[in-house]
Design a protein around this motif. Structure first.
Motif, mmCIF file in Angstrom:
data_model
loop_
_atom_site.group_PDB
_atom_site.id
_atom_site.type_symbol
_atom_site.label_atom_id
_atom_site.label_comp_id
_atom_site.label_asym_id
_atom_site.label_seq_id
_atom_site.Cartn_x
_atom_site.Cartn_y
_atom_site.Cartn_z
ATOM 1 N N ARG A 66 -40.339 -69.926 6.906
ATOM 2 C CA ARG A 66 -40.683 -69.546 5.489
ATOM 3 C C ARG A 66 -41.217 -71.095 4.871
ATOM 4 N NH1 ARG A 66 -36.063 -68.164 3.333
ATOM 5 N NH2 ARG A 66 -34.986 -68.174 5.080
ATOM 6 N N SER A 87 -36.993 -67.135 10.060
ATOM 7 C CA SER A 87 -36.437 -68.338 9.999
ATOM 8 C C SER A 87 -36.553 -69.300 8.422
ATOM 9 C CB SER A 87 -36.621 -69.279 11.119
ATOM 10 O OG SER A 87 -37.724 -69.955 10.954
ATOM 11 N N TYR A 88 -35.781 -69.953 8.138
ATOM 12 C CA TYR A 88 -36.170 -70.934 7.086
ATOM 13 C C TYR A 88 -37.274 -71.752 7.252
ATOM 14 C CZ TYR A 88 -35.114 -74.127 3.233
ATOM 15 O OH TYR A 88 -35.332 -75.095 2.198
ATOM 16 N N THR A 89 -37.506 -72.200 8.515
ATOM 17 C CA THR A 89 -38.460 -73.428 8.810
ATOM 18 C C THR A 89 -39.800 -72.586 8.645
ATOM 19 O OG1 THR A 89 -36.937 -74.613 10.147
ATOM 20 C CG2 THR A 89 -39.426 -74.903 10.456
#
Length: 233
Positions: A155, A151-153
């Protein structure tokens, strides 16, 4: 203030349960005097079940308890608003709220009143409550990155405080640019990016949306009491 059970023919007081974090209405139950006392003593919501004719602690079978944050008795002492943190879905159908639509909205035939109000569609949560949901999800991604490793969060958290702070600065600048250019559509998108990255920054810094709101609330109360903060230069 206590409840006036004598006002009700069956000695049962309705209790509306609301998510203390998001403001979403979760369910309606009933207190008798014993359930009311047990709820206060244990910090978990216990109702009197009208169908089973016995005390019923919400979550006793599923494990999805309602942890009490606060109890609010109305002016007539015959209704309670319960603010709670749910340990899982509140409804037996597995939905967050008993008022949630259990099927896709497209499959629902809503009833329109004479005023045009739709009945039977959507979730009973204020739109602003989504900020609290997002903040909670961001914190979960911080604590349990293995749940969604791509997930972007997750990362973002892996890149650390400096990169997250940089992203807040970048999104703030882009928000200002769109505002000054009169780009309304772009402004909404950039503002959304700014708020999201700000929530991530708060969490990695050991703070949260609740702490931000507490400061705003305190400032509002100060102004309401006649103590004006100086205007910015």
């Amino acid at each position: 203030m206590d409840l006036n059970f004598a006002k009700m023919p069956d000695q049962l007081i309705p209790a509306i349960v609301q998510d203390a974090g998001t403001g979403q209405v979760l369910m309606l139950g009933y207190f008798n005097a014993e359930a009311w006392a047990k709820t206060q003593a244990e910090g978990r919501v216990t109702f009197f079940s009208r169908s089973r004719q016995r005390l019923w602690t919400k979550g006793e079978t599923s494990g999805h308890y309602l942890q009490v944050v606060s109890l609010h008795v109305d002016c007539d002492q015959d209704t309670v608003l319960v603010l709670a943190h749910p340990d899982g879905p509140t409804c037996h159908r597995g939905t967050t709220s008993c008022f949630d639509v259990a099927v896709p909205v497209a499959a629902v035939a809503p009833v329109a009143s004479s005023t045009g109000i739709l009945v039977g569609v959507g979730a009973p949560a204020p739109a602003v409550g989504f900020l609290a949901e997002l903040d909670q999800l961001i914190e979960r991604r911080r604590q349990f990155p293995a749940e969604e490793p791509g997930s972007y969060t997750v990362r973002l958290f892996e890149k650390g405080l400096a990169r997250i702070a940089q992203k807040v600065g970048e999104e703030a600048v882009e928000t200002v640019i769109d505002a000054m250019a009169g780009n309304k559509a772009g402004l909404a998108g950039e503002a959304a990016d700014l708020v999201y990255h700000l929530l991530v920054l708060l969490r990695i810094s050991g703070s949260s949306l609740n702490e931000l709101l507490a400061v705003l609330r305190q400032r509002h109360q100060t102004i309401g009491a006649g103590q004006r903060r100086p205007l910015p230069e």
